[in-house]
Design an enzyme around this catalytic site. Sequence first.
Site, PDB file in Angstrom:
ATOM      1  N   HIS A 233      59.809 -29.515  92.714  1.00 35.73           N
ATOM      2  CA  HIS A 233      59.933 -29.484  94.170  1.00 35.73           C
ATOM      3  C   HIS A 233      59.960 -28.059  94.723  1.00 35.73           C
ATOM      4  CE1 HIS A 233      60.298 -31.440  97.929  1.00 35.73           C
ATOM      5  NE2 HIS A 233      60.924 -32.519  97.489  1.00 35.73           N
TER       6      HIS A 233
ATOM      7  N   ASP B  61      55.549 -30.087  97.311  1.00 36.08           N
ATOM      8  CA  ASP B  61      56.284 -31.027  98.152  1.00 36.08           C
ATOM      9  C   ASP B  61      55.781 -32.445  97.935  1.00 36.08           C
ATOM     10  OD1 ASP B  61      57.896 -29.063  99.315  1.00 36.08           O
ATOM     11  OD2 ASP B  61      56.328 -28.555 100.765  1.00 36.08           O
TER      12      ASP B  61
END
Length: 544
Positions: free
Chosen positions: A516, A520
Site C-alpha cells: 500500500h 493504492d
Amino acid sequence: MAELINMPRLSDTMEEGTVAKWYKKVGDTVKEGDILAEIETDKATMEFESFQEGELLHIGIEEGGTAPVDALLAIIGKKGEDIKDLIGGDHVPVVEATEAVEKSEPKEQTPPVEDNISKKTTMPQGVEVITMPRLSDTMEEGTVAKWNKKVGDPVNEGDILAEIETDKATMEFESFYSGTLLYIGLQEGQSAAVDSVLAAIGKEGTDTEAVKAAIESNASIEVQTQEAAVEAAVVVTQPKESPKPAPVAVQPNVVALDRHEGRLVASPLAKKLAEEKGISLQQLKGSGDGGRIVKRDVENFKGPSTAFMPHSGPTGVESVTEWANSNMRKAIAKRLSASKFSAPHYYLGVELNMDNAIAFRQQFNTLPDTKISFNDIVLKAVALALKEHPQVNSQWFDDKIVQNHHVHIGVAVAVEDGLVVPVLKFTDELDLRQIGLSVKDYAFRARDKKLTPAEMDGSTFTVSNLGMFGIQEFTSIINQPNSAILSVGAIEKKPVVKEDAIVIGNTMKLSLACDHRTVDGATGAQFLQTLRLYIENPIRLLVS
C-alpha cells in the site's frame, strides 16, 4: 598536498566494503588510472582505480578488513610528505580508534588480551588467505558442498577450488591465485559466514603448521578481545548444564509394581498369564514372598475379566527428525519475514472466464515444435498489463519510489529446499514460445541448483502459480523490493451464468498482493481489469 581516499560506494545498496586485495603497498608510485585495490561490495568484487598521482603514503584498511562507506582507505601524496595530522584526525580507521581506547584503559582490566596480541603468530610470507565469497546479493553464509583440491595439491589461477552452496544455488568457486593449497578452513558440509577463512594458498614448501597457527591465533585473538570487552562490563555466571536424561523405551507389556514401595511385583509367568486372561495385576493380591504375585494368584482369581476392555493405553513411540536449516531456508525466513512485517500488504481477487484461453492454447499448440502452458499466457498478459500500469511495476525504498519502465518478471519455482525466483528479463518483448522455453529452462536448472545470481536478480514483479497442484486460490508474500505479486490458482470446471443461463464453464482465480506504500487499491483494481482483458481475450497477446 596529500589526498585522502575514502571507501567508495560501488553499488546503490553498498553500506560497507571489504578490501579483498591491495595492488600497491606503502611507498609505491601511483599514477592516475592505476588499480589500487579490489573492493568486495554487497554484490561483487570490483577493481578500484586511483584518480590521483603520487606516492602511496598510508593504507587505512588492510587486506580482509571491512569498513563503512567513506571510511579512510588510503592517502596519496608527495614522497616524504608529513601525514601525521591527517592520520590523527577524524578519518582514523575504527580499528585504530579501538586500539587507542584499549590502551587508555587500566592495564589490570585487559591483561589477557594484551598478552595474546603479543603472542600473535606471523603469517609466512607469500601466503594468500581466501575467505568465504559473497556469491549472491542476499548471501550471508555459505556451505562447502565439495572440495576439488586437497591440502598439498598444486593450484593454478582459474582452477575450481570448491563447490559452495549459497542461499540460492550451488556454485563453483575458482581460485584467483596460483601456488599450493596449504590450508583448508572448512570441511565439506560445514558452513561459515561470508568473509570467514576458507583456505590459504602459497608457495610450495611453505610450513603448513605455521599457516594454520597464524590463522587460528588471529581468530582466537579476535574472539578473546570481544569476550574481554563483554566481561569488563558484565560478569555472567553460566549455570552448569544438567545431565540429559537417557531416552526411555515404552514397553507394551504390563509392568508389575512392588507393594512395599508403592509398586506391584509379579513373576514373569504371572504377568504372561494375566495378560492372556485379560486380568489387571492391580486386581490381584500377591501370595508370594513380600506380596509377589505368582501363577496361583492369577489362576485363583474370581473377579471380572477385562479381556474385552483395553487393558493398557496407546503404545506408540514419539519420534521426530531434525536437520540444520539450509542457507536457502534461512534466506527465505529472513526476506519473507522482513517483507510481511514491513510492507502493508492488501489483497485483491478476481475470477476469470478461461474458455477462450483454453481454446486459444489448443490452437496455438498445433504449430510445429510448440507447446505453451497457461502459465506462459498469464506471464505474457501480466507483462503487457504492467506496461499500461507502471505504478504496479514500481519499487519502494526508504527515501524514494522507483517506477520501472522495463518489465522483468520473477517466476517462483519450487525446489527441494524451498523456492527460487529466476527472472524473465524484458518479458513484454518475448513471444509466448520464448516465454515457455525460458521458463522450462529456468525450472530445470533451478532444481539442479545451476542458476546464476544474475538470473535471479532484478525482478520488478513476481508471479507464483500453484494451479498445477489443484490449489484454487491463495495469497503470496511480496518479493521485496517489488510492489506486488500475483498468485495464480487452478482452472476449475463449474456452473457459470452466461446470457442469463446457467452453463458449464472454466474459471481461474487470481489474487494480487500489493504494497500500500506504492500501489493504492484503485490502481491495483485497474491493473486486474486490464489483466482480465488480455487473458479472457488472448488474441490480444499476439497483436499488442
